[in-house]
Design an enzyme around this catalytic site. Structure first.
Site, short mmCIF file in Angstrom:
data_model
loop_
_atom_site.label_atom_id
_atom_site.label_comp_id
_atom_site.label_asym_id
_atom_site.label_seq_id
_atom_site.Cartn_x
_atom_site.Cartn_y
_atom_site.Cartn_z
N HIS A 1 0.74 -1.30 -0.19
CA HIS A 1 -0.17 0.12 -0.10
C HIS A 1 1.07 1.22 0.10
O HIS A 1 1.86 1.22 0.71
CB HIS A 1 -0.89 -0.08 1.34
CG HIS A 1 -1.80 1.23 1.34
ND1 HIS A 1 -2.94 1.20 0.60
CD2 HIS A 1 -1.72 2.33 2.01
CE1 HIS A 1 -3.68 2.29 0.83
NE2 HIS A 1 -2.85 3.27 1.61
N LYS B 1 -8.35 -1.84 5.95
CA LYS B 1 -8.65 -2.42 4.60
C LYS B 1 -7.31 -3.31 4.34
O LYS B 1 -7.85 -4.61 3.59
CB LYS B 1 -8.53 -1.30 3.45
CG LYS B 1 -9.81 -0.23 3.65
CD LYS B 1 -9.84 0.84 2.52
CE LYS B 1 -9.00 1.81 3.15
NZ LYS B 1 -9.25 3.02 2.61
N ASP C 1 -15.49 2.15 6.64
CA ASP C 1 -14.51 3.24 6.09
C ASP C 1 -14.98 4.22 5.09
O ASP C 1 -14.81 5.28 4.97
CB ASP C 1 -13.17 2.40 5.66
CG ASP C 1 -12.18 3.40 5.08
OD1 ASP C 1 -11.72 4.35 5.83
OD2 ASP C 1 -11.53 3.43 3.97
N ARG D 1 -15.12 12.19 6.45
CA ARG D 1 -13.84 13.17 6.95
C ARG D 1 -13.61 14.08 5.62
O ARG D 1 -13.03 15.08 5.89
CB ARG D 1 -12.86 11.97 7.14
CG ARG D 1 -12.98 11.36 8.41
CD ARG D 1 -12.23 10.13 8.27
NE ARG D 1 -10.85 10.38 8.26
CZ ARG D 1 -9.84 9.79 7.67
NH1 ARG D 1 -10.14 8.55 7.18
NH2 ARG D 1 -8.39 10.20 7.50
N SER E 1 -7.99 3.76 8.89
CA SER E 1 -8.64 3.70 7.63
C SER E 1 -7.84 2.49 6.73
O SER E 1 -8.25 1.91 6.21
CB SER E 1 -8.77 5.17 7.09
OG SER E 1 -8.91 4.97 5.63
N1 URA Z 1 -5.96 6.66 2.37
C1 URA Z 1 -6.98 6.05 3.20
O1 URA Z 1 -7.15 4.66 2.54
N2 URA Z 1 -7.64 6.53 3.99
C2 URA Z 1 -7.23 7.71 4.51
O2 URA Z 1 -7.67 8.02 5.51
C3 URA Z 1 -6.09 8.38 3.90
C4 URA Z 1 -5.55 7.82 2.85
#
Ligand code: URA
Length: 433
Positions: free
Chosen positions: A82, A187, A161, A168, A183
């Site tokens: 990621h 995932k 999320d 947000r 967040s």
């Molecule tokens: N990427 C995400 O998946 N979540 C965030 O809060 C910021 C960047």
């Protein structure tokens, strides 16, 4: 339990229990907690803080708000990668074929881009025919045959999320380390990797504008991974200039293909470093040995072959990649050295050309973008080409000037900036570069 009591507790700076955080997250998904109540709690978290345990509880509750994938029956070490998002960052298209060439498995679930950073799925969508929405059976078959796939995030993965991120985004509560960590990690933990590698970007074009915030974000995410029993490593890498010369959806695919075919540049260097750290951690070998293995499959064309197999298996036709027809050269106005290439500004300008989304429903023009001719520290002469802009219409003088202002050229020379600043290994040690 009442949501108003939970908001009040956080408003007064007290820590929330796991039950309270789960009650909040479940309420958000089931519609029992209203948007304004969720927004009030998010703002209270930003103002009063969220400690590590609270961040962990939020991660768990969000992970468990939807399906948790299970590929444990697929042979091989499952790796998930990621990046916290940058400009010109197409490392996934290089790292994953490298790792697949070495026998690793990975299902990369990616999002679409919003704002100045491009989304992996948008880049893939520039390839005609390619499907990023695959069934579980198809994914498993592709994992066994090729070793990796890149797919869009399904709506049933971490639905909490999705709702909270959308809130947000419009309540100025995105840039909080606890909320970002929960967040991202919810995932990643729902996507079932044996090892997670995080590329935490720091600099002008990244979420994290300073090094200590980037380090703190990386440390929090690695600690969450470890607490949940998943090996998690991170690298903190530069986003003070775009990672690669190519910015824009189809252009970034071309840039990645260039590296798979042998181009030597920052995109290759970072991809190799990320992949080598994975191999070093998973096989318990030193970095130099891992680096050698990684370079071998990249340089002998095995990784390129894997990439082509993945594209073909997902239905894509690489010969369909198109670049916009109008090419404008942005020229240096004076002699000097390139001090800055404002990554965020460049990403925003490509977005303005149609290469990104301002709103979720915007339609992307995959063909527009930029190829940079220069990098930070390079000497240029007046009239040299700084970058080429690919668009469908001629650039107005105003837009030309905006692209020109992305590049800061000054008299004094400067050292080449670093690409990697630090890494965190699987036991949480920080190694500064
Ligand atoms: N990427 C995400 O998946 N979540 C965030 O809060 C910021 C960047």
């Amino acid at each position: 339990m009442k949501i108003v009591d939970i908001i009040n507790k956080k408003k007064h700076g007290f820590s929330l229990s796991e039950e309270e955080i789960k009650f909040f997250v479940d309420g958000v998904v089931q519609g029992d907690v209203a948007d304004y109540q969720a927004s009030a709690l998010l703002m209270a978290i930003c103002l009063k803080g969220f400690d590590f345990d609270e961040t962990l509880y939020l991660t768990r509750a969000m992970r468990d708000s939807g399906v948790v994938m299970d590929y444990s029956h697929v042979d091989g070490i499952k790796v998930d990668k990621h990046s916290t998002g940058g400009v010109g960052d197409s490392t996934s298209f290089i790292i994953m074929p490298i790792l697949a060439s070495l026998g690793y498995k990975s299902v990369k679930m990616s999002g679409r881009g919003l704002g100045h950073t491009g989304g992996t799925i948008d880049k893939l969508d520039s390839i005609k025919g390619l499907s990023s929405s695959l069934s579980k059976e198809y994914i498993e078959n592709q994992l066994n045959e090729i070793g990796f796939c890149i797919v869009g995030q399904t709506p049933d993965l971490c639905p909490a999320d999705k709702i909270l991120y959308a809130l947000r985004d419009v309540t100025a509560t995105v840039d909080n380390i606890a909320l970002i960590s929960a967040s991202i990690m919810s995932k990643k933990l729902a996507s079932a990797g044996d090892l997670i590698i995080l590329d935490v970007k720091y600099g002008d074009g990244a979420f994290m504008k300073n090094f200590s915030d980037a380090l703190s974000l990386a440390e929090t995410m690695c600690a969450i991974g470890r607490r949940e029993g998943v090996k998690t490593i991170a690298m903190i890498t530069d986003m003070n200039e775009p990672l690669s010369k190519y910015v824009g959806n189809s252009l970034e695919i071309e840039g990645a293909i260039g590296v798979l075919k042998g181009d030597k540049n920052r995109l290759r260097d970072l991809s190799v470093a990320l992949a080598s750290n994975v191999v070093s951690e998973c096989e318990n070998i030193d970095y130099a040995e891992a680096f050698f293995k990684v370079c071998k499959v990249l340089d002998d064309g095995t990784a390129y072959e894997k990439f082509n197999q993945m594209i073909a298996h997902q239905g894509g036709d690489l010969s369909s990649l198109k670049v916009a027809p109008v090419v404008t050269e942005i020229l240096a106005k004076e002699d000097g050295f390139v001090h800055k290439i404002h990554a965020e500004k460049l990403g925003e300008l490509v977005c303005d050309l149609g290469g990104g989304r301002r709103k979720k429903e915007d339609v992307i023009d995959y063909t527009v973008g930029v190829i940079n001719n220069v990098c930070v520290s390079l000497e240029v002469k007046k009239g040299d080409v700084l970058c080429k802009v690919y668009s469908n219409e001629c650039l107005s003088d105003e837009i030309y000037e905006k692209f020109s202002s992305v590049f800061e050229v000054r008299r004094e020379s400067l050292d080449k900036p670093r690409l990697i600043y630090a890494k965190i290994n699987s036991v949480g040690e920080i190694i500064l570069y």
